[in-house]
Structures are given as structure tokens and as C-alpha cells.
Write an enzyme that holds these catalytic residues in place. Structure first.
Site, short mmCIF file in Angstrom:
data_model
loop_
_atom_site.label_atom_id
_atom_site.label_comp_id
_atom_site.label_asym_id
_atom_site.label_seq_id
_atom_site.Cartn_x
_atom_site.Cartn_y
_atom_site.Cartn_z
N ASP A 162 1.13 10.67 5.25
CA ASP A 162 0.07 9.84 5.54
C ASP A 162 -0.51 10.32 7.13
OD1 ASP A 162 -1.42 7.14 5.78
OD2 ASP A 162 -0.40 6.82 7.39
N GLU A 196 -2.82 14.00 3.93
CA GLU A 196 -3.69 13.11 4.06
C GLU A 196 -4.43 13.52 5.55
OE1 GLU A 196 -5.09 8.54 4.86
OE2 GLU A 196 -3.62 9.44 5.74
#
Length: 586
Positions: free
Chosen positions: A218, A286
Site C-alpha cells: 500500500d 500500489e
């Protein structure tokens, strides 16, 4: 259908990976919240769909201020979702079905309830505990000239409002400020601190030892901040980056808290760690990074293996934009000899059938509410199915967001009282947020909660279900129209969206499209709204124009996006086909 040949490449090179958002996939105890046992019970669906791996969004211990992306314990399962034993059962079941398991890692920030942050709040400024986070004195905290009431800089939170919150010290006086690029409950870690790096390497080992096959990272571009934390007041949005462009078609420089060169040192270290484990473990970034050539730096051979292709996702239903994104993406990854990834939706974006049903199908709204333009549901789904025809024929790895194989639209009329996204709350509703794409899935039209919830055999209060035996309402309400999209209404039904996905994934595997090479034929005319390419003997034609497109001679239709996609030898508007050469033709 030709037989698939085993590739010597690592499994992730051409994998189709299915994203599970645990809250909304399947509820195994009837409490209205998705959980790990629920996921395990539905893994057969993923096997039959034809995917290679499942990626689980966060299921770790968390106060749930941002639906689990605020982690308080990286080595424990939140009681909402089950236990570590439940995870082990899920992992074994997935591996038994031949599915790899990828878990989320959230390294940019922790929860404000994490033991480290609680220790930091109790500690004094300058302490080792505070050095794990981004604590700073106020900009005006100069003896004799200020009392520290001004934040350290003018950065804004991606969820709205300032990116700094001031703490009250142990003696009750106003104290330092801490950085949170997202919600105030998500304090940013200081990745210049060796203790932070050591801790996360240990977290990686914990899950690798437990048998996971990789990690989706993330905010992979956010851990390192520019030296001195310089002012930068522009607002950054989810996925597509800064809202301020500096001239037509020019990509602005990154904010001082994103895409700093220092992040690559972290991933080189992680790459070495994963290499000590067998089985081609994978790191997936990401990273909201532009242009594609800069994103490719994250997947150099000594760093990560994949990075999400947000440029492709944000191109919309437009032949020129989509074709341009495919070309630039493939060119960029070729420079680093890595595969590309392709994705149409995820847990942070409006579902693409709804985006493609807007009057401008290239827009990327941050949520759709009842006050906004309502998508054309049928048109959006037709375009979404055609876009899937494109995506599944491209070389590289493809991602599916849960429910897109059912053609699920966004919940565009969700009442404000049900919304839980911190971006909606922090902006006081100015940004609609992501709740609409996170609605629990419909599995069976005529069951309570459309089959999302299952009452266990030992139901009742101890089993998590109400004493009546009826499941609790889902954590986000499902729109009534989801009934007609339920999996049981599509499975085995010719030309349904679910059967289209199954057919596409089967042909993709059999024809080795993920390891193929793309060629642009003469029929590719993006300015005319025609996107066409050839890969491993499959010719793909997507008609994004408003007029029918003539099929080329010497080909037969292998798959079509709709039952009536072709009429009188022409591809209808908003449709796509896969073609193969007729026997005896070139």
C-alpha cells in the site's frame, strides 16, 4: 481450444489475480461483516472462474478507522475477520485449489492505536519512540517568537484537511505535531529510522513463514519524504495524483512526500529477503506515479515484481487514450524487462461499469452519489464487458476486483448516513468517497443479504449471528438491483457476464496470451474509435465508435462481449470480439 503450455517464467508473470475486499466478499458467521471463513467458503468460485491467485485486502488487527488500512498489529487477525487459525485454513484451502495467496502490507503508516504510537504519545519530544514517526515542532516554535501553533508545513491530507495533527503532551501542554498523509488515525512512519525498517522486514518474514506467496504494498511510493519537508500546498487525490497540472499533457513533479528516490533502497532490501524463500514470491506496488517510465523504476529486477497500472485504469472508454496507455505501458516495462499489469477497478475506484456509463466515459469521479449524474447501467455494462475483452487479451498480468465478474455497478444512491469512508467524513461530504464500490457481494438472489451472509451450524449469539437465526444486515446496504447480478443468476447462463469471464480466462490460459507479444494491425484506428491488436494468434477488435465496424476477412469469431455483438459481419458499437484465423488462412 489449444492446450496450454507450461511457461518457464515465474507464476506472477502472466497471472490473473483476484482482489478480495474481506469486509464485502462473504460473511461466514451472519454478523453482517465479511470474514476469513466466508472467503474460504467461496474459494471454489475463484477456482471455477479461472484465476491464479487471490489478493486479500487488510484483515489485520485495526480500529477500522479506514476499513483496516489503519493497522494496530501486523501479526494478528482482527476479530472482525476471524483468527490466525482461520487464515491458516484459508491458505491451505487456496493452495489446495492451486491458488496463490497475496496479502496486503501497509507500511507508510500505522493506526494511532498501534503500540508504537501510543508509546510515542507518552514519550517526550526527541525520544526514540517519537523518532519512529514523523513528529515535528510547529513552524513557529522558536524561543521568544512563537508557541508552535503553526503546523510544520502546509501539506494537505489525501482524505481532506491538513496533514498534521498537534498532540497534547503528558503534562497537558500543547506539544508537537505528527504527520498523517491520510486520516489523523493513520500516523506516518519515519522510514529513515532503521528500527522501522527492521520491524517491517520481520513482519514480512512472519507472513512468508506462514506461507503467503507475496505482498501488495500500500502507498508504495510514499514512505520516504523529501529532506526538510518543504512546503507544497497542492491537493493530491486517490489514484491519479495531483489535481494541478502544469500545462497541457505535462506531468507535474511529484509532491515532496511521494515517489522520492529513497523508496527504492527499501524495495531492494525486500527483494533480497523474498529471494531467500522458495516459490517466486512477489511484491506488487500500489504507486500513483507518472509517467509510465517512472513507474517502471519500481519493478527493476532488484526491486519489486509488479506495479499497478493506474494509467490504464484511468484511461476510460476511449480508443485513443486506452491505446496510448497500452503502448506507453508496454514500452516502459520493456525497458526493465518486466511484465505489465492491467486493472479496470479496485477498492478505491468507482466500478468501471458505472464510470463507462457516464455521459463522458473517460471521467474518473471520486464516488457517485444520488446528487450526481446517474450512469446508463446497460451501456456501462456493455462497455465494461468489451473492456474486459481487451484486458484479458493483453500480455502480462491482469487483476480482477471482486464482483466485476458479475458486472456489478457502483451503488450510486447510497444514503449519506451509511457512508463510512474517511474521505467523505473529513471533507464533510464534498468528496463522495469509496463506499459505493465496497458493497457486499450478491451470491444468491433469493437468500437474505443476497447470500452474502451464512448462518453457521452453531449459530446464535456465540456464533456471531442473532438469536433468531437471521443474519444481521450487511455493514453497507446492498441495492435491490444487485439481486439480478447475483452469482446464482449467472452461473451456467450462456452470455452472462460471469460466463464471459470464465470463457475469457480459459482461452487466455490455453492460448498463453499473458506471455504473448502484442502487434498493432492495420484495422487499429484509434482516432476513428477502433482499438485492435493481435496477440498469439488472437485478433481483438473493440468498437468504441458510434458506427458498426467491418470484420476482416479470413477470421472467425472466437468470443464476443455480447450475444449480439456481431451483426451482418460487423461489430456493433460498444462491443468487442476475439477473432482467430479460419482454418487454412494466414
Amino acid at each position: 481450444m489449444p492446450e496450454a503450455t507450461k511457461s518457464p517464467l515465474p507464476w506472477w508473470h502472466d497471472a490473473v489475480i483476484y482482489q478480495v475486499y474481506p469486509r464485502s466478499f462473504a460473511d461466514g458467521n451472519g454478523d453482517g461483516m465479511g470474514d476469513l471463513p466466508g472467503i474460504t467458503s467461496r474459494l471454489g468460485h475463484l477456482k471455477e472462474l479461472g484465476v491464479d491467485a487471490v489478493w486479500l485486502s487488510p484483515f489485520y488487527s485495526s480500529p477500522q478507522a479506514d476499513a483496516g488500512y489503519d493497522v494496530s498489529d501486523y501479526r494478528q487477525v482482527d476479530e472482525l475477520f476471524g483468527t490466525l487459525a482461520d487464515f491458516d485454513v484459508l491458505r491451505d484451502r487456496a493452495h489446495g485449489l492451486g491458488l496463490k495467496v497475496i496479502v496486503d502490507l501497509v507500511p507508510n503508516h500505522t493506526s494511532d492505536q498501534h503500540a508504537w504510537f501510543q508509546e510515542a504519545l507518552a514519550a517526550a519530544p526527541g525520544s526514540a519512540a517519537r523518532e519512529r514517526y514523523m513528529f515535528r515542532p510547529g513552524k513557529d516554535a522558536v524561543p521568544g517568537s512563537g508557541d508552535g501553533t503553526v503546523p510544520p508545513n502546509d501539506w494537505n491530507s489525501i482524505f481532506g484537511g491538513p496533514a498534521w495533527t498537534r498532540v497534547t503532551e503528558a503534562d497537558g501542554t500543547p506539544g508537537e505535531w505528527y504527520l498523517h498523509l491520510f486520516a489523523a488515525a493513520q500516523p506516518d512512519l519515519n522510514w529513515e529510522n532503521p528500527a522501522v525498517r527492521t520491524e517491517f522486514e520481520d513482519v514480512l518474514r512472519f507472513w512468508l513463514d506462514r506461507g503467503v506467496d507475496g505482498f501488495r504494498v500500500d502507498v508504495a511510493h510514499g514512505m520516504i519524504k523529501a529532506a526538510g519537508l518543504p512546503d507544497w500546498s497542492a491537493q493530491v487525490a486517490m489514484v491519479e495524483g495531483s489535481k494541478k497540472k502544469r500545462g497541457k499533457d505535462k506531468v507535474p513533479p511529484p509532491p515532496p512526500y511521494f515517489d522520492q528516490d529513497g523508496v527504492h533502497e527499501i524495495y531492494r532490501s525486500w527483494n533480497k529477503l523474498l529471494a531467500t524463500y522458495e516459490g517466486d514470491r512477489v511484491l506488487v506496488a500500489e504507486a500513483w506515479v507518472e509517467p509510465a517510465s517512472r513507474l517502471a523504476r519500481y519493478i527493476r529486477h532488484d526491486e519489486m515484481q509488479q506495479a499497478f497500472n493506474f494509467g490504464y485504469m484511468c484511461s476510460g472508454w476511449d480508443a485513443e487514450k486506452l491505446g496510448g496507455s497500452i503502448k506507453s505501458s508496454l514500452q516502459a516495462v520493456a525497458e526493465v524487462d518486466r511484465p505489465c499489469t492491467w486493472v479496470l477497478s479496485n477498492h478505491d475506484s468507482v466500478r468501471h461499469p458505472s464510470r463507462f456509463g457516464l455521459s463522458d466515459p473517460t471521467t474518473y469521479p471520486h464516488g457517485i452519489s444520488s446528487k450526481d449524474e446517474q450512469p446508463n447501467e446497460a451501456l456501462g455494462l456493455a462497455r465494461a464487458r468489451a473492456a474486459t475483452m481487451i484486458t484479458m487479451a493483453l500480455p502480462g498480468s491482469a487483476y480482477i476486483y471482486q464482483g466485476e465478474e458479475l458486472g456489478l455497478p457502483e451503488h450510486t444512491t447510497l444514503a449519506a448516513r451509511f457512508r463510512q469512508d474517511p474521505s467523505f467524513i473529513r471533507t464533510k461530504g464534498q468528496e463522495t468517497g469509496r463506499d459505493g464500490c465496497r458493497i457486499p457481494l450478491p451470491w444468491a438472489k433469493d437468500l437474505p443479504n443476497f447470500g452474502f451472509s451464512t448462518i453457521p451450524d452453531d449459530g446464535g449469539p456465540d456464533g456471531g449471528a442473532p438469536a433468531s437465526g437471521a443474519p444481521a444486515a450487511p455493514w453497507l446496504p446492498q441495492p435491490s438491483k444487485y439481486g439480478r447480478y447475483a452469482a446464482d443468476q449467472q452461473s451456467g447462463v450462456e452470455h452472462s457476464t460471469l460466463e464471459l469471464y470464465r470463457a475469457l480466462l480459459a482461452e487466455r490460459r490455453a492460448r498463453s496470451l499473458g506471455t504473448g507479444t502484442l502487434r498493432w494491425p492495420r484495422i487499429h484506428k484509434p482516432k476513428a474509435g477502433i482499438l485492435a491488436f493481435e496477440n498469439s494468434g488472437v485478433l481483438v477488435i473493440a468498437n468504441m465508435s458510434e458506427a458498426p465496424v467491418e470484420l476482416p476477412k479470413g477470421y472467425r469469431v472466437l468470443l464476443r462481449s455480447q450475444a449480439a455483438a456481431v451483426s451482418h459481419g460487423r461489430v456493433k458499437p460498444n462491443r468487442a470480439v476475439w477473432l482467430v484465423a479460419e482454418t487454412g488462412t494466414a
